[in-house]
Scaffold this active site. Structure first.
Site, PDB file in Angstrom:
ATOM      1  CE  LYS A  53      -3.762  -2.733   2.055  1.00 13.88           C
ATOM      2  NZ  LYS A  53      -4.428  -2.783   3.305  1.00 13.88           N
ATOM      3  CD  GLN A  97      -3.262  -4.582   6.137  1.00 14.59           C
ATOM      4  OE1 GLN A  97      -3.335  -3.610   5.579  1.00 14.59           O
ATOM      5  NE2 GLN A  97      -4.143  -5.815   5.914  1.00 14.59           N
ATOM      6  CG  ASP A 120      -9.524  -0.365   4.530  1.00  8.81           C
ATOM      7  OD1 ASP A 120      -9.208  -0.555   3.319  1.00  8.81           O
ATOM      8  OD2 ASP A 120      -8.785  -0.820   5.523  1.00  8.81           O
TER       9      ASP A 120
END
Ligand code: NAP
Length: 295
Positions: A53, A97, A120
């Site tokens: 990422k 994460q 997200d």
């Protein structure tokens, strides 16, 4: 022969678009968009995902910061880090994460992220907006699937879509997106799961079949009607006879490809799309696209 829908190629185009968007943003604001990533613990797969990422961000000009906390970090420490980032105007996007260590409540952590920085799309506010059709952050994998259908000239409107899987990050949001009364949606969606009594009965009626179950190669030619579009979200590492391992999808590619009109490969299908959509969402965050609705 089915059309192979290459996520690699589509994602490359999206990255180029984001790169030019970032350049315009920098010219106007005098700074880069910023994405902060929080990694708790030392899960090797998570470590790899976070590095990818950050690399994607660097490629398009987004500034990324990886904050690592030890596996012993308390929930309070994690929340404190998020609070700092929520208050920092240079941090446009925040990503935690997953999975988190077991002693940390994932729902509490995700709810702590400012919904306007929730790239997200896992905050309940953004999930709710998706459900009722308001603009908000859409989780990257379902957003990627819809985008790859669109850019491949496949319009779900009026089609029957079967989604195998109902997780909060893939199956459910994807089913919602495809059923919505808007461009890229308007499909009739069947959501299948482990409680579905006759899976093939539903998948065989699908014009578009999305496999997101996390079961290696479970979708075979027995589940697919001729001419269907098959999107394979699955990423599963399996052992091989020689002791090595390889990554396969949820679709048994060799038996399904001759039947399908179009199909995504694994790897190189939905995976790169997910990564590209994170960059798109970070640009939305930097531009404050959803800010007014989030306050
Ligand atoms: N390409 C990407 O970028 C990307 C991103 C995210 C995930 N993935 C991959 O996509 C797959 C799914 O991920 P996820 O996070 O959604 O997984 P998940 O949270 O484990 O959810 C799997 C879903 O599939 C359903 N399911 C499992 N076995 C089934 C079966 N035999 N028949 C019908 N339904 C079944 C489960 O049903 P129940 O609800 O009844 O348990 C559940 O809803 C995994 O392989 C994952 O690695 C890929």
């Amino acid at each position: 022969m089915a059309q192979i829908i290459s996520g690699n190629i589509i994602a490359r185009t999206i990255r180029q678009e984001v790169q030019s968007d970032v350049a315009t943003y920098r010219k106007g604001k005098g700074r880069n968009p910023g994405l902060n990533l929080l990694l708790v613990g030392d899960n090797p797969a998570s470590e790899l995902y976070v590095k990818f990422k950050a690399k994607d961000c660097a490629e398009v000009g987004i500034t990324s910061v990886i904050q690592r906390l030890p596996v012993t970090a308390s929930q309070a420490e994690v929340l404190r880090c998020i609070e700092e980032w929520n208050a920092n105007p240079d941090v446009h996007g925040i990503l935690v994460q997953l999975p988190l260590p077991r002693h940390i409540n994932e729902h509490v952590v995700l709810r702590h992220i400012d919904p306007a920085k929730d790239v997200d799309g896992f905050h309940p506010e953004n999930a709710g907006k998706l459900l009722i059709g308001l603009p908000g952050f859409i989780p990257c994998t379902p957003a990627g699937v819809v985008e790859m259908l669109h850019r491949s000239g496949i319009n779900p409107a009026g089609k029957h879509v079967a989604v195998v899987g109902r997780s909060n990050i893939v199956g459910k949001p994807l089913a919602m997106l495809l059923a919505q009364k808007r461009k890229g949606g308007n499909a009739t969606v069947t959501m299948c799961h482990t409680g579905t009594s006759d899976l093939a009965h539903h998948t065989l009626r699908a014009d578009i079949l999305v496999a997101a179950a996390g079961v290696p190669e479970m979708i075979t030619n027995q589940h697919v009607q001729p001419g269907a579009v098959v999107i394979d979200v699955g990423i599963n590492r399996v052992q091989m006879h020689d002791g090595g391992s390889k990554v396969v999808g949820d679709v048994h590619f060799a038996s399904v490809e001759p039947l399908a009109s179009a199909i995504t490969p694994v790897p190189g299908g939905v995976g790169p799309m997910t990564r590209a959509m994170l960059l798109v969402n970070t640009m939305f965050a930097a531009k404050g696209t959803f800010l007014s609705e989030s306050r």
